[in-house]
Scaffold this motif. Structure first.
Motif, short mmCIF file in Angstrom:
data_model
loop_
_atom_site.label_atom_id
_atom_site.label_comp_id
_atom_site.label_asym_id
_atom_site.label_seq_id
_atom_site.Cartn_x
_atom_site.Cartn_y
_atom_site.Cartn_z
N VAL A 58 0.88 -1.35 0.15
CA VAL A 58 -0.06 0.04 0.08
C VAL A 58 0.84 1.52 -0.01
O VAL A 58 0.57 2.24 -0.84
CB VAL A 58 -0.87 0.02 1.11
N MET A 106 -6.32 3.93 -3.02
CA MET A 106 -7.05 3.84 -1.71
C MET A 106 -8.21 3.05 -1.99
O MET A 106 -8.47 2.03 -1.23
CB MET A 106 -6.95 5.18 -1.02
N GLY A 110 -7.40 -0.45 -0.45
CA GLY A 110 -7.91 -0.36 0.84
C GLY A 110 -8.52 -1.78 1.18
O GLY A 110 -8.70 -2.15 2.34
N VAL A 160 -3.74 4.67 7.55
CA VAL A 160 -4.32 5.77 6.55
C VAL A 160 -4.20 7.25 6.86
O VAL A 160 -3.69 8.00 5.99
CB VAL A 160 -5.75 5.33 6.41
N SER A 194 -12.04 6.87 4.04
CA SER A 194 -11.49 5.69 3.85
C SER A 194 -11.27 4.83 4.85
O SER A 194 -11.33 3.55 4.46
CB SER A 194 -9.69 6.28 3.27
N ILE A 198 -12.67 0.71 4.42
CA ILE A 198 -11.96 -0.17 4.77
C ILE A 198 -12.34 -1.13 5.91
O ILE A 198 -12.24 -2.27 6.13
CB ILE A 198 -10.42 0.13 5.27
#
Length: 345
Positions: A58, A106, A110, A160, A194, A198
């Motif tokens: 990521v 993302m 995610g 994040v 976000s 997730i």
């Protein structure tokens, strides 16, 4: 001798005062069992090779997207354009086509992070025989499922926000223009959204880990759902709606009804809800997320929306993601609390 003589009356006075007694001090600083379990789960996540591999994937992809955005941010904003007032937000949305933007990465990676951190939350404990040992302790059963979710969510939120602030810090150093207060709030709302997105996939993977006894089955189930919403559901939607596509001579009302139906059916995809919400928050010039009629378009003044109006515009998408997350968590909680647990069952 003098110290011993002074210690005895001080000890007696401390025993008479509840706030200073050693026993009450121990009780005061004793942590709640739930937070002890949360700390243990967090350390298990952070020290695991699986988490390190997911974080490396990521972070590398997001840093590559931010590097691409820094190289092309000058080309993306034209003088006199409405986006010029929100130059800092382009760090998260600009791409030259070689690499997707930070927002796209993302939304794509995610879910894999959430699935990877929750697919063996319960069934791995049961396969090792540690689940019955933990629940044999004098703690509530729901502490375990709640601690696993809270610990994973805290690790995800930390990751994040660190990545988002790293991208913002790199952009601040590169372009030398600090974000305005509205840009800073929009970035924070995007990062919180976000985390919620997730968290939905995390709860879904925890639900599969409770439902299936094998960790491989629960992992494949989570990935299958993710692939279904990203690949197969849009294809199925196009196939189903293709016979109802209006012709070139259709009335504007029929065209609007068709596009409205397509839009409502697409709202069943969590990734679509996330994409619409993030694009509206990070692009203030977006004034609508669905089809509009000619009456709605006529008389509309072009220009960016304030933060409050953008948040109201995507409030249905945010509510949908929150509702889906809470539904998955409620199902996981219900199935786990009512489940019969035996040693290596």
């Amino acid at each position: 001798m003098l110290i011993k003589q002074l210690r005895e009356p001080i000890t007696r006075i401390a025993q008479c005062m509840p706030g200073l007694s050693p026993q009450n001090k121990t009780e005061r600083f004793t942590r709640h069992p739930f937070w002890v379990m949360v700390d243990k789960e967090m350390m298990d996540h952070i020290r695991s090779w699986r988490f390190m591999i997911l974080v490396a994937i990521v972070v590398l992809t997001c840093l590559g997207a931010s590097y691409t955005a820094l190289l092309n941010i000058a080309k993306a904003v034209k003088p006199g354009d409405a986006d010029e007032a929100f130059l800092f937000l382009n760090l998260f949305t600009v791409s030259d086509g070689t690499l997707p933007s930070f927002v796209v990465f993302m939304g794509f990676l995610g879910p894999l992070l959430g699935i990877g951190m929750g697919f063996d939350a319960i069934n791995s404990e049961q396969s090792r025989g540690t689940l019955s040992r933990i629940l044999s302790q004098p703690i509530h059963r729901d502490y375990l499922i709640n601690a696993k979710f809270v610990a994973a969510l805290m690790v995800i939120a930390l990751l994040v926000f660190v990545m988002g602030y790293l991208v913002a810090g790199a952009g601040l150093i590169a372009i030398g223009i600090p974000p305005t207060f509205e840009e800073f709030m929009r970035i924070n709302l995007f990062l919180m959204l976000s985390v919620v997105y997730i968290a939905f996939w995390l709860n879904l993977s925890v639900l599969f880990s409770i439902r299936f006894r094998q960790a491989a089955t629960s992992a494949l189930s989570g990935i299958a759902v993710w692939l279904f919403f990203n690949l197969f559901y849009p294809l199925m939607l196009n196939i189903v709606l293709k016979p109802f596509t209006p012709s070139a001579y259709a009335s504007p009302k029929s065209i609007y009804l068709f596009e409205r139906s397509r839009y409502l059916l697409s709202q069943l995809m969590p990734n679509e809800l996330f994409n619409e919400a993030t694009s509206t928050l990070l692009m203030p010039t977006v004034r609508s997320v669905g089809p509009l009629t000619m009456q709605q378009v006529e008389g509309a003044l072009p220009g960016p929306l304030p933060l409050g109006q953008s948040a109201l515009l995507v409030w249905p998408q945010i509510t949908g993601l929150l509702a889906a997350t809470l539904i998955c968590f409620a199902l996981s909680y219900y199935l786990f609390v009512r489940r019969e647990i035996r040693g290596r069952s």
